[in-house]
Design a protein around this motif. Structure first.
Motif, PDB file in Angstrom:
ATOM      1  N   ASN A 233      -0.879  45.902  53.228  1.00  0.00           N
ATOM      2  CA  ASN A 233       0.329  46.699  53.405  1.00  0.00           C
ATOM      3  C   ASN A 233       1.255  46.131  54.474  1.00  0.00           C
ATOM      4  OD1 ASN A 233      -0.173  48.802  51.472  1.00  0.00           O
ATOM      5  ND2 ASN A 233      -1.770  49.557  52.847  1.00  0.00           N
ATOM      6  N   ASN A 234       0.766  45.121  55.199  1.00  0.00           N
ATOM      7  CA  ASN A 234       1.628  44.469  56.185  1.00  0.00           C
ATOM      8  C   ASN A 234       2.730  43.727  55.431  1.00  0.00           C
ATOM      9  OD1 ASN A 234       2.739  42.446  58.035  1.00  0.00           O
ATOM     10  ND2 ASN A 234       1.090  43.051  59.397  1.00  0.00           N
ATOM     11  N   PRO A 235       3.985  44.048  55.688  1.00  0.00           N
ATOM     12  CA  PRO A 235       5.058  43.474  54.866  1.00  0.00           C
ATOM     13  C   PRO A 235       5.404  42.024  55.170  1.00  0.00           C
ATOM     14  CG  PRO A 235       5.984  44.869  56.575  1.00  0.00           C
ATOM     15  CD  PRO A 235       4.489  45.016  56.678  1.00  0.00           C
ATOM     16  N   LEU A 236       4.894  41.490  56.261  1.00  0.00           N
ATOM     17  CA  LEU A 236       5.344  40.168  56.690  1.00  0.00           C
ATOM     18  C   LEU A 236       4.369  39.029  56.418  1.00  0.00           C
ATOM     19  CD1 LEU A 236       7.029  41.079  60.107  1.00  0.00           C
ATOM     20  CD2 LEU A 236       8.168  40.311  58.021  1.00  0.00           C
ATOM     21  N   THR A 237       3.080  39.243  56.639  1.00  0.00           N
ATOM     22  CA  THR A 237       2.124  38.134  56.692  1.00  0.00           C
ATOM     23  C   THR A 237       2.144  37.260  55.448  1.00  0.00           C
ATOM     24  OG1 THR A 237       0.719  39.545  58.075  1.00  0.00           O
ATOM     25  CG2 THR A 237      -0.260  37.541  57.196  1.00  0.00           C
ATOM     26  N   ALA A 238       1.986  37.858  54.279  1.00  0.00           N
ATOM     27  CA  ALA A 238       1.963  37.060  53.044  1.00  0.00           C
ATOM     28  C   ALA A 238       3.316  36.446  52.762  1.00  0.00           C
ATOM     29  CB  ALA A 238       1.518  37.929  51.869  1.00  0.00           C
ATOM     30  N   ARG A 239       4.381  37.207  52.965  1.00  0.00           N
ATOM     31  CA  ARG A 239       5.734  36.680  52.745  1.00  0.00           C
ATOM     32  C   ARG A 239       5.977  35.425  53.580  1.00  0.00           C
ATOM     33  NH1 ARG A 239       8.580  42.303  53.044  1.00  0.00           N
ATOM     34  NH2 ARG A 239       9.325  42.685  50.921  1.00  0.00           N
ATOM     35  N   VAL A 240       5.598  35.498  54.858  1.00  0.00           N
ATOM     36  CA  VAL A 240       5.868  34.384  55.771  1.00  0.00           C
ATOM     37  C   VAL A 240       5.135  33.129  55.326  1.00  0.00           C
ATOM     38  CG1 VAL A 240       5.505  33.553  58.130  1.00  0.00           C
ATOM     39  CG2 VAL A 240       6.428  35.841  57.741  1.00  0.00           C
TER      40      VAL A 240
ATOM     41  N   ALA B 217       4.722  32.334  64.316  1.00  0.00           N
ATOM     42  CA  ALA B 217       3.949  31.584  63.318  1.00  0.00           C
ATOM     43  C   ALA B 217       3.367  32.477  62.233  1.00  0.00           C
ATOM     44  CB  ALA B 217       2.815  30.815  64.012  1.00  0.00           C
ATOM     45  N   ILE B 218       2.997  33.693  62.573  1.00  0.00           N
ATOM     46  CA  ILE B 218       2.250  34.534  61.636  1.00  0.00           C
ATOM     47  C   ILE B 218       3.108  35.649  61.051  1.00  0.00           C
ATOM     48  CG2 ILE B 218       0.256  36.077  61.411  1.00  0.00           C
ATOM     49  CD1 ILE B 218      -1.120  34.334  63.574  1.00  0.00           C
ATOM     50  N   LEU B 219       3.951  36.276  61.890  1.00  0.00           N
ATOM     51  CA  LEU B 219       4.794  37.368  61.400  1.00  0.00           C
ATOM     52  C   LEU B 219       6.233  36.938  61.134  1.00  0.00           C
ATOM     53  CD1 LEU B 219       3.699  40.445  63.548  1.00  0.00           C
ATOM     54  CD2 LEU B 219       2.821  39.691  61.334  1.00  0.00           C
ATOM     55  N   GLY B 220       6.610  35.760  61.623  1.00  0.00           N
ATOM     56  CA  GLY B 220       7.967  35.295  61.381  1.00  0.00           C
ATOM     57  C   GLY B 220       9.036  36.147  62.041  1.00  0.00           C
TER      58      GLY B 220
END
Length: 788
Positions: A485-492, A348-351
């Protein structure tokens, strides 16, 4: 020379001269074209460099990683092709040879093997049942190695960076930055965007996507006649402030959080997680920044100044199934609950499909089993136990639980819509004072711990978990999750929002950003939106408005022959998609357009009309939910979001329209087209009652019959009928009126449908019955439950 001969000579000379000039022109043109062609070829060759992420890794994932990938347990010959150091290393079983020799395809063992016709040498091995590489794929590998065999980190594990806004030819079409990215790809494909949709379509589309409710007849008139230049922007702002916005947004979050009103398993008794649902609705309506929204749900109980409200948010992780059957093993279920939490967090959060690493190293993504249990360790510290007693000892919440009093609701959580003064119980997160050790479980089995002790650590391959910055608890995990800097959270999340609005994400596999997931159709746009979202304080309403005010969104859904030929799946968004409403919105649109809707926000789940025997056929016969007791009065007309969700017998009217089963975290619903859907719209008591109520309310007005039909049509479809449509409906209505005048008994039974009261005013029953049948026809048009 005679005059005649001189004349002929002159003509011939001129013709030769013209011919000569023509040849020169052709040669010059050819030279110019040749230079242009060669420069273009050079340019194309420069930009057609083989990409590991785009071209190589997908082939390796499909045909090589099973035996030469991340999973050490299935790796053959010690060869690992997902890492550069593995591919470039000397082969263990063939000394002096290397799988990949950068710059030299002819010296690379990989090329020799995939090109071979000898079954003993050919890779993949014939007995593996994996498909062989095609000639085109072999050439791609050769070209890649020739160019230096450059490895790249997986695209989704690289922090997003905003690209420059692309320049486009049709600048006049651009409304905001989204359009630049979309139009650039369209132009490259030889596509042109559609014109902006009609005002009526935009009104319906905006109401459906922001509130999930039909506009009232008065709202349709107001926005259709609004003469302001920025009327559409005003409409979006108005809808984003409606309480219904939070309810619409919560539908996706309920799927991701696997929300249900029962515990699951055979006894499947009732539980009271609905105050958390009220919290989610309120969070969306008050526009809590997404980073805070996540932090509260991951670790609201661990915040320095934690309150009952922040603790309530952590119910997100406690929506998993829970057993109340006797004879179970406590540790087995305690472990399964924490596994569910870890899997839900990942999906759900990191995809990412972290759940694949529960039993062994991930076969495709860089997640080892150790990585999995380091993530699991964050949840293993919970005070939750696996079994608190059977259904005879059932409580509406399990430990650790939060008690919410009437005073709490008045002072701190006024958004919780509690029907009485009875204290509420909600299952929430809470860690043990004494830390529990976490060991890797062999094959992921609760009763097979290994000797390898692990500590809570987030996924290092996504982003390092610096223990100087982050504590080894869920609050540290939350801070790591929402680090920019987390590459996934916003993208997901950005992708989820795009999916909600366009029907599919920029990344089609919206819960799998790993090697087996889909590449983004517009990677630069995805990254631009992700960075823009974070730079604007993770503002969800800002993101929604940004997308909805783009011309990409505002296009018509008309499909040309050329669009179907070039882009049948509408990957390049040269038209708006036609999308059937989500299951809950099908119900909500019927209720709101008819005037039946009870707009109450929040509160316990309700029991609307449901076929007899659905629950009883799936129950053990024990517990509060053993049988279905339908609600009465206003609760019959609540939004689909509030329909009670029993895990062993999900609401049939919602499941028919592809609602999630809520059995586990789901980020994208399937979309089917079945006869049951049409039969539901024809026979569902709610649709019949809505048709009757709208017909009666319109019937008591002083309008003519064709005006009444026009009002009903516009109320449901948010547009006026064409002359043809109006005449057809009027003719049908008059025939029904004649039919009811001849069959008064059928008229009586028709108007008796549903429990909603009839108007007090004098009612022309024959006309009301005929209008009801006509409105049923309108509700059964595809357009009635479709966002076009």
């Amino acid at each position: 020379m005679k005059k005649k001969n001189r004349f002929v000579f002159t003509i011939k000379f001129r013709m030769k001269k013209q011919h000569f000039i023509s040849i020169i022109v052709i040669l010059v043109a050819g030279l110019v074209f040749g230079i242009y062609f060669l420069s273009n070829q050079k340019k194309n060759n420069q930009t057609s460099e083989i990409s590991y992420n785009r071209d190589i890794r997908p082939i390796l994932s499909d045909k090589c990683f099973l035996c030469h990938g991340p999973d050490a347990n299935t790796r053959e010959a010690g060869l690992r092709l997902d890492l550069q150091e593995g591919a470039f290393a000397e082969l263990l079983v063939n000394k002096g040879r290397f799988a990949v020799v950068p710059g030299s395809p002819e010296e690379s063992e990989l090329i020799r093997r995939i090109e071979s016709t000898d079954p003993a040498i050919l890779m993949p091995l014939p007995e593996s049942n994996l498909p062989q590489l095609t000639p085109e794929e072999i050439e791609i590998f050769k070209q890649w190695i020739k160019e230096g065999a450059k490895y790249e980190k997986h695209w989704s594990f690289i922090p997003p960076v905003q690209a420059d806004i692309p320049e486009v030819k049709k600048e006049s079409w651009v409304k905001n930055e989204i359009d630049n990215f979309i139009l650039q790809k369209m132009e490259k494909k030889g596509l042109k965007p559609n014109d902006v949709a009609s005002r009526e379509i935009l009104i319906k589309r905006a109401f459906a996507d922001i509130t999930g409710l039909a506009p009232t007849y008065g709202e349709i008139t107001r926005w259709t006649n609004n003469a302001e230049k920025d009327w559409y922007s005003q409409l979006i702002d108005t809808l984003l402030q409606k309480p219904a916005y939070g309810e619409k947004m919560a539908i996706l979050w309920m799927d991701l959080a696997r929300y249900a009103d029962s515990y699951g398993f055979q006894d499947d008794n009732i539980r009271s997680q609905w105050p958390w649902r009220d919290w989610v609705i309120n969070a969306f309506n008050t526009n809590i920044p997404y980073d805070k929204f996540l932090t509260l749900q991951i670790a609201g109980d661990l915040l320095p100044n934690a309150t009952k409200e922040t603790i309530l948010a952590t119910a997100f992780f406690r929506n998993h199934k829970y057993t109340e059957e006797g004879g179970v093993i406590d540790e087995e279920y305690r472990v399964s609950y924490n596994i569910d939490k870890a899997n839900t967090y990942g999906k759900a959060i990191l995809g990412v499909t972290i759940e694949c690493a529960q039993c062994h190293d991930h076969k495709y993504d860089p997640f080892s089993q150790k990585d999995y249990f380091q993530l699991y360790a964050f949840f293993n510290e919970s005070k939750e136990i696996g079994y608190e007693g059977d259904v005879s000892q059932s409580t509406p919440a399990k430990n650790p639980k939060l008690f919410i009093t009437e005073e709490d609701r008045k002072k701190l959580m006024s958004y919780i819509n509690a029907p009485d003064a009875i204290p509420l119980q909600v299952s929430v997160m809470g860690d043990s004072i004494v830390k529990k050790p976490t060991f890797i479980l062999s094959r992921g089995s609760y009763d097979a711990p290994t000797n390898e002790l692990v500590k809570p650590t987030a996924l290092e391959s996504v982003m390092p978990f610096d223990t100087i910055i982050y504590k080894r608890n869920r609050l540290g995990l939350a801070e790591w999750t929402v680090d920019k800097n987390n590459p996934l959270t916003a993208r997901v999340f950005v992708n989820f929002m795009w999916q909600e609005i366009f029907g599919k994400g920029l990344v089609k596999s919206s819960t799998d950003y790993g090697l087996q997931g889909d590449l983004p159709s517009h990677p630069e746009l995805l990254d631009w939106l992700a960075v823009d979202f974070m730079e604007h304080n993770w503002d969800i309403k800002y993101l929604v408005k940004k997308i909805l005010t783009s011309n990409t969104y505002c296009q018509s859904a008309i499909v040309s022959k050329k669009q179907l030929e070039i882009d049948p799946e509408n990957i390049y968004y040269s038209r708006a998609p036609r999308l059937r409403f989500k299951a809950e919105i099908v119900r909500d649109w019927v209720l709101s357009s008819s005037g039946l809707l009870n707009p109450e926000i929040g509160g316990p789940s309700v029991k609307p009309y449901q076929p007899k025997g659905v629950w009883e056929s799936t129950t053990s016969g024990r517990g509060v939910l053993a049988s279905y007791k339908q609600d009465r009065g206003p609760n019959l007309y609540r939004r689909g979001l509030y329909t009670i969700f029993k895990l062993t017998a999900p609401p049939p009217s919602l499941m028919i329209f592809d609602a999630s089963s809520r059995d586990q975290c789901e980020g994208k619903r399937t979309s089917t087209n079945t006869p049951l859907q049409a039969l539901t719209m024809l026979n569902d008591p709610t649709v019949l009652e809505a048709s009757r109520v709208l017909a009666e309310q319109i019937s008591i007005t002083s309008k003519s019959l064709d005006e009444k039909i026009e009002q009903a049509f516009e109320t449901i479809l948010v547009r006026k009928p064409t002359k043809f449509e109006k005449n057809k409906l009027l003719d049908y209505c008059m025939k029904q009126q004649q039919f009811f005048s001849e069959n008064p008994d059928l008229l009586k039974s028709t108007l008796e449908v549903g429990e909603y009261e009839h108007p007090i005013e004098k009612l022309n029953k024959q006309e009301a019955g005929a209008l009801m049948k006509t409105i049923m026809v309108i509700y059964n048009l595809e357009e009635a439950i479709t966002r076009s």
